[in-house]
Write a protein that holds these residues in place. Structure first.
Motif, mmCIF file in Angstrom:
data_model
loop_
_atom_site.group_PDB
_atom_site.id
_atom_site.type_symbol
_atom_site.label_atom_id
_atom_site.label_comp_id
_atom_site.label_asym_id
_atom_site.label_seq_id
_atom_site.Cartn_x
_atom_site.Cartn_y
_atom_site.Cartn_z
ATOM 1 N N ARG A 16 -11.841 0.759 15.913
ATOM 2 C CA ARG A 16 -13.074 1.118 15.192
ATOM 3 C C ARG A 16 -12.910 2.319 14.268
ATOM 4 N NH1 ARG A 16 -17.489 4.381 16.161
ATOM 5 N NH2 ARG A 16 -16.572 5.164 18.087
ATOM 6 N N GLN A 17 -12.033 3.250 14.601
ATOM 7 C CA GLN A 17 -11.980 4.516 13.890
ATOM 8 C C GLN A 17 -10.800 4.668 12.945
ATOM 9 O OE1 GLN A 17 -12.668 6.871 17.755
ATOM 10 N NE2 GLN A 17 -13.758 8.115 16.251
ATOM 11 N N ILE A 18 -9.844 3.750 12.988
ATOM 12 C CA ILE A 18 -8.659 3.880 12.140
ATOM 13 C C ILE A 18 -8.527 2.656 11.248
ATOM 14 C CG2 ILE A 18 -6.177 4.310 12.095
ATOM 15 C CD1 ILE A 18 -6.348 5.339 14.931
ATOM 16 N N ARG A 19 -8.400 2.901 9.948
ATOM 17 C CA ARG A 19 -8.192 1.824 8.981
ATOM 18 C C ARG A 19 -7.092 2.228 8.009
ATOM 19 N NH1 ARG A 19 -14.245 -0.476 7.398
ATOM 20 N NH2 ARG A 19 -14.887 -0.966 9.544
ATOM 21 N N ALA A 20 -6.575 1.244 7.265
ATOM 22 C CA ALA A 20 -5.460 1.524 6.354
ATOM 23 C C ALA A 20 -5.613 0.712 5.079
ATOM 24 C CB ALA A 20 -4.138 1.206 7.030
ATOM 25 N N SER A 21 -4.883 1.145 4.056
ATOM 26 C CA SER A 21 -4.923 0.449 2.760
ATOM 27 C C SER A 21 -4.246 -0.909 2.829
ATOM 28 C CB SER A 21 -4.233 1.314 1.708
ATOM 29 O OG SER A 21 -2.931 1.689 2.154
ATOM 30 N N SER A 22 -3.228 -1.054 3.673
ATOM 31 C CA SER A 22 -2.532 -2.336 3.855
ATOM 32 C C SER A 22 -1.744 -2.268 5.155
ATOM 33 C CB SER A 22 -1.589 -2.621 2.675
ATOM 34 O OG SER A 22 -0.525 -1.682 2.658
ATOM 35 N N CYS A 23 -1.284 -3.404 5.639
ATOM 36 C CA CYS A 23 -0.500 -3.475 6.864
ATOM 37 C C CYS A 23 0.682 -4.419 6.663
ATOM 38 C CB CYS A 23 -1.341 -3.967 8.042
ATOM 39 S SG CYS A 23 -2.679 -2.845 8.503
ATOM 40 N N TRP A 24 1.752 -4.133 7.351
ATOM 41 C CA TRP A 24 2.967 -4.947 7.242
ATOM 42 C C TRP A 24 2.896 -6.091 8.246
ATOM 43 C CZ3 TRP A 24 8.295 -3.702 9.677
ATOM 44 C CH2 TRP A 24 9.273 -4.578 9.167
ATOM 45 N N GLU A 25 3.107 -7.325 7.760
ATOM 46 C CA GLU A 25 3.127 -8.515 8.608
ATOM 47 C C GLU A 25 4.395 -9.314 8.327
ATOM 48 O OE1 GLU A 25 -0.370 -10.766 7.984
ATOM 49 O OE2 GLU A 25 -1.737 -9.248 8.771
ATOM 50 N N TRP A 26 4.994 -9.834 9.371
ATOM 51 C CA TRP A 26 6.187 -10.662 9.199
ATOM 52 C C TRP A 26 6.331 -11.616 10.387
ATOM 53 C CZ3 TRP A 26 10.308 -9.539 12.727
ATOM 54 C CH2 TRP A 26 10.135 -8.343 13.450
ATOM 55 N N ILE A 27 7.167 -12.636 10.227
ATOM 56 C CA ILE A 27 7.387 -13.646 11.257
ATOM 57 C C ILE A 27 8.724 -13.370 11.934
ATOM 58 C CG2 ILE A 27 7.556 -16.105 11.771
ATOM 59 C CD1 ILE A 27 4.833 -15.208 10.722
ATOM 60 N N SER A 28 8.709 -13.267 13.250
ATOM 61 C CA SER A 28 9.936 -12.991 14.001
ATOM 62 C C SER A 28 10.795 -14.243 14.107
ATOM 63 C CB SER A 28 9.588 -12.484 15.399
ATOM 64 O OG SER A 28 8.984 -13.515 16.154
ATOM 65 N N GLU A 29 11.996 -14.081 14.673
ATOM 66 C CA GLU A 29 12.919 -15.216 14.831
ATOM 67 C C GLU A 29 12.362 -16.275 15.761
ATOM 68 O OE1 GLU A 29 16.577 -13.572 16.159
ATOM 69 O OE2 GLU A 29 17.049 -12.610 14.234
ATOM 70 N N THR A 30 11.488 -15.873 16.665
ATOM 71 C CA THR A 30 10.886 -16.840 17.595
ATOM 72 C C THR A 30 9.648 -17.501 17.009
ATOM 73 O OG1 THR A 30 9.570 -15.071 18.609
ATOM 74 C CG2 THR A 30 11.734 -15.552 19.580
ATOM 75 N N GLY A 31 9.291 -17.132 15.769
ATOM 76 C CA GLY A 31 8.136 -17.729 15.116
ATOM 77 C C GLY A 31 6.828 -17.009 15.354
ATOM 78 N N ASP A 32 6.883 -15.873 16.045
ATOM 79 C CA ASP A 32 5.673 -15.107 16.301
ATOM 80 C C ASP A 32 5.345 -14.207 15.108
ATOM 81 O OD1 ASP A 32 5.483 -16.175 18.878
ATOM 82 O OD2 ASP A 32 6.825 -14.620 19.692
#
Length: 538
Positions: free
Chosen positions: A265-281
């Protein structure tokens, strides 16, 4: 043949004389330049009523044929105190190497060699000219001095250590400018510092004083520890230390506890890093992972490039206005992701106000804080003066590989006791000066005339508002009758614009100003120490 040889020798000799003359002509300006005033000056930091000054290269050997001349001052009406922390000048006669103090009425020195030199000078004036001159020599550190106004008779130099004093509790005044003086400290603000540590440098590390200001410190001597853990804080690196009989701690104002945060609720950001792991997660380094006390990866920005299209930021909402005295940061905390922020700036604001930038004390420019040097170890920075705001925003300035950050804000609730503090004015003839008078944050007390005016106003204003309300209701009724006769959706021209979209989706939420980075310069408001929400406007 002999005559020819003699002619060649004469020509060579003339060439050598010409070359020597050329070298002298070239070196003469360099020699003169070496004797210019200020060439022999080293580390100098001055503020309104204190400062530090050294010879060039201190504590290394000062250069040959140099002159350092500087006038130091304290506020008018005060006497000047000068303390010599170190004086090592090779000459025994003071003919070409010496340190001299000259005021409008007195002269102190010259000092050099092995002569007895007073550790402290109490002048009858608020101004003195310091002159250091050197000739040819082999060795010598030169000098280190500190100064302050007569308001601070307990002034010490940047070279004083805790083991120089026998008392278990004492108070001293540290001058401005001790942070970059050579000398080690060991320990940290929580566990204490080894008694061999430099007092004033440790006080800057602990966040008790700012290097640009100096200030009063209160020291408590305690039993030593078997080991001292070092940490980087406020631009000072404290080293790990071994067993000692004694350690010392500083008395603080108690406003340095970790402020609790709810990540979702109290922390936000301009952008976040997202990626797919080797297991597909899907792996997401979100803003909710930015709390320093949480295990696992940190927040990381989505943009890895060094030239971001816009500045990335991490925003924290404290829920209400609080006093923020410091921040602790780490990098990713993950050994296989060597990401961290090397430097950053701070923005802050209240509910509906514009973002303001935290600025430096002396230069009134955006202050860049020293961040982390690796992905793992925490770094602390203190805000002197503190920030008083509800929202703060950490804006990375430089980083390693990718922006990755965990944070912890330090501070306390706002109380009446810390809501009225004085911000000292810097003199116009010192380095890093501003043009502000001493100001106290307080509410004016109404006079008798003001009270009478208020009594009348409390009666008149409601009557005027009531009359305006009645008139407004009548006007609204007339306009409504006229509108019913026309097109209820407006003109055809209006329907072709975005107005229709706004009517169709009357509750559509627009982008909040919370997510907009603005760097428009505003006029600076009155500078105040604690209520910094009205200070340092960007």
């Amino acid at each position: 043949m002999v005559a020819g040889a003699r002619g060649d020798c004469a020509t060579a000799a003339a060439a050598r004389r010409g070359l020597l003359a050329l070298l002298l002509a070239i070196s003469a300006p360099l020699w003169l330049r070496a004797e210019e005033l200020g060439d022999g000056c080293g580390h100098i930091v001055t503020y309104t009523d204190s400062g530090t000054m050294t010879s060039k290269n201190y504590p290394g050997t000062y250069p040959n044929h140099t002159v350092c001349e500087r006038t130091i001052t304290v506020p008018k009406g005060k006497r000047l105190i000068v303390r010599l922390g170190d004086l090592d000048i090779e000459s025994q006669t003071c003919a070409s190497d010496y340190l001299l103090f000259t005021s409008s009425s007195d002269q102190y020195g010259p000092y050099c060699g092995s002569m007895t030199v007073p550790k402290e000078l109490l002048l009858n004036t608020n101004e003195v000219t310091v002159r250091f001159e050197s000739g040819s020599h082999i060795s010598g550190r030169g000098f280190l001095l500190t100064y302050a106004s007569s308001d601070h008779p307990d002034l010490i130099t940047c070279l004083e250590r805790a083991n120089h004093y026998l008392k278990t509790e004492y108070s001293k005044f540290c001058p401005a400018g001790c942070r970059d003086i050579a000398g080690d400290i060991s320990g940290n603000v929580v566990d204490g510092y080894r008694d061999t540590s430099l007092l004033c440098k440790a006080a800057i590390h602990a966040g008790i004083i700012a290097d640009e200001l100096g200030g009063q410190i209160s020291v408590h001597l305690r039993k030593g520890l078997s080991r001292y853990e070092g940490i980087l804080a406020n631009g000072v690196l404290s080293r790990d230390g071994s067993l000692s009989d004694k350690r010392f701690l500083f008395t603080s104002n108690g406003c340095s506890t970790a402020l609790s945060l709810e990540p979702e609720r109290q922390i936000r950001a301009s952008s976040c890093w997202e990626w797919i792991s080797e297991t597909g997660d899907q792996v997401r380094w979100s803003a909710g992972q930015a709390r320093l006390q949480d295990q696992g990866p940190s927040w990381a920005s989505g943009d890895r490039s060094k030239n971001h299209r816009q500045r990335e930021w991490l925003r924290i909402d404290l829920g209400e206005k609080k006093k923020i005295t410091g921040i602790r940061t780490t990098g990713s905390t993950q050994s296989n992701f060597n990401f961290y922020v090397k430097s950053f700036v701070m923005n802050f604001k209240d509910n509906d106000s514009k973002w303001k930038t935290y600025k430096g004390i002396g230069n009134n420019e955006e202050k860049v804080f020293q961040g982390n040097s690796n992905f793992r170890d925490p770094v602390r920075n203190n805000f002197i003066p503190p920030i008083v705001a509800r929202y703060v925003r950490v804006i990375p300035h430089t980083w390693h590989q990718r922006i990755a950050l965990k944070v912890e804000l330090l501070g306390c609730q706002i109380t009446p006791s810390n809501d009225s503090l004085v911000w000292p004015r810097t003199s116009s003839d010192t380095v890093g000066s501003t043009k502000r008078e001493d100001e106290t944050i307080s509410q004016p007390i109404p006079s008798e005339e003001m009270t009478k005016g208020l009594n009348i106003t409390t009666v008149v204003i409601p009557l005027v508002l009531l009359a305006l309300l009645i008139a407004g209701v009548g006007t609204f009724a007339i306009l409504r009758k006229k509108k019913k006769k026309g097109n209820p959706y407006g003109s055809a021209k209006t329907q072709k614009t975005d107005c229709w979209k706004q009517i169709k989706y009357p509750f559509a939420r627009h982008q909040s100003a919370e997510f907009t980075i603005s760097y428009d310069h505003e006029k600076e408001m009155t500078q105040k120490l604690d209520l910094i929400t009205s200070d340092m406007a960007d």
